[in-house]
Design an enzyme around this catalytic site. Structure first.
Site, PDB file in Angstrom:
ATOM      1  N   CYS A  51       0.802  -1.166   0.145  1.00  0.00           N
ATOM      2  CA  CYS A  51       0.029   0.198   0.281  1.00  0.00           C
ATOM      3  C   CYS A  51       0.544   1.366  -0.339  1.00  0.00           C
ATOM      4  CB  CYS A  51      -1.235   0.234   1.018  1.00  0.00           C
ATOM      5  SG  CYS A  51      -3.047  -1.215   1.237  1.00  0.00           S
ATOM      6  N   ASP A  52       2.129   1.606   0.311  1.00  0.00           N
ATOM      7  CA  ASP A  52       2.552   2.409   0.172  1.00  0.00           C
ATOM      8  C   ASP A  52       4.370   2.471  -0.166  1.00  0.00           C
ATOM      9  OD1 ASP A  52       3.116   5.142   0.177  1.00  0.00           O
ATOM     10  OD2 ASP A  52       3.900   5.305   2.795  1.00  0.00           O
ATOM     11  N   LEU A  53       4.852   1.326  -2.117  1.00  0.00           N
ATOM     12  CA  LEU A  53       5.971   1.116  -2.421  1.00  0.00           C
ATOM     13  C   LEU A  53       6.137   2.659  -2.815  1.00  0.00           C
ATOM     14  CD1 LEU A  53       7.279  -1.365  -3.199  1.00  0.00           C
ATOM     15  CD2 LEU A  53       6.239  -1.109  -4.930  1.00  0.00           C
ATOM     16  N   THR A  94       1.075   7.153  -0.970  1.00  0.00           N
ATOM     17  CA  THR A  94       1.607   8.486  -1.170  1.00  0.00           C
ATOM     18  C   THR A  94       0.665   8.777  -2.532  1.00  0.00           C
ATOM     19  OG1 THR A  94       3.755   7.952   0.107  1.00  0.00           O
ATOM     20  CG2 THR A  94       3.405   9.565  -1.177  1.00  0.00           C
TER      21      THR A  94
END
Length: 193
Positions: A51-53, A94
């Site tokens: 969910c935030d690579l 992000t």
């Protein structure tokens, strides 16, 4: 990690005198991250969605092997997901890296990580962050990359990648073959992204 994170290597200030990453190093990091996502999505007891690579969550060890880090937003996927289910929790991840459907309230999925991975590949090839000032009014990193395929890729790639191997005096023989291989590799990387 001893070599910090990928963001530091891709976007360091000139004053930092941080050495740049070669194309081969970038490809190796991309493969490491892809393997990490494959492990999370397909080889854990319960699939995990990161969910935030993004580059600041890719950590580099002594040997420049990449490790996916920061699992603060990660989710375990239930075995049976309802594709029509949505959430009002809001954007996960992000801005610039999060899948657009997350902004519409869609449930987290492996596809969201795959989207972020594509953005990561484009950023590694172009040196441009998805939130760069040139990306306004619907123009984004995907459009930027797509417009250059296949014949104008050298116009958008990170200039550092074009400075590699400039030691030769002529453009024939092995040096030209290496350059052709590099261009083909960059085209493939951008296509995947």
């Amino acid at each position: 990690m001893p070599n910090g994170n990928l963001n530091k290597w891709l976007h360091s200030d000139v004053a930092d005198e941080q050495p740049s990453l070669s194309l081969l190093q970038r490809l190796s990091i991309a493969i490491d991250v892809g393997n990490g996502l494959d492990h999370l999505h397909h080889h854990c007891q319960k699939p995990i969605v990161h969910c935030d690579l993004k580059p600041s969550n890719i950590l580099l060890d002594n040997d420049m092997v990449a490790h996916v880090g920061d699992f603060g937003l990660a989710k375990f996927l239930p075995h049976l997901m309802n594709p029509t289910q949505s959430s009002s929790i809001g954007v996960r991840g992000t801005i610039g890296y999060a899948a657009p459907e997350y902004g519409l309230g869609s449930e987290v999925s492996m596809n969201g990580d795959v989207y972020s991975y594509g953005i990561l590949l484009l950023e590694m090839a172009t040196g441009k962050e998805p939130t760069d000032d040139i990306f306004v009014e619907g123009f984004n990193l995907h459009n930027f990359a797509r417009m250059a395929l296949p014949n104008r890729v050298l116009e958008i790639v990170d200039p550092i990648l074009l400075q590699e191997d400039e030691g030769g005096n002529n453009n024939e023989g092995p040096t030209q073959a290496r350059n052709d291989c590099k261009v083909e590799c960059l085209i493939c990387m951008i296509k995947v992204g």
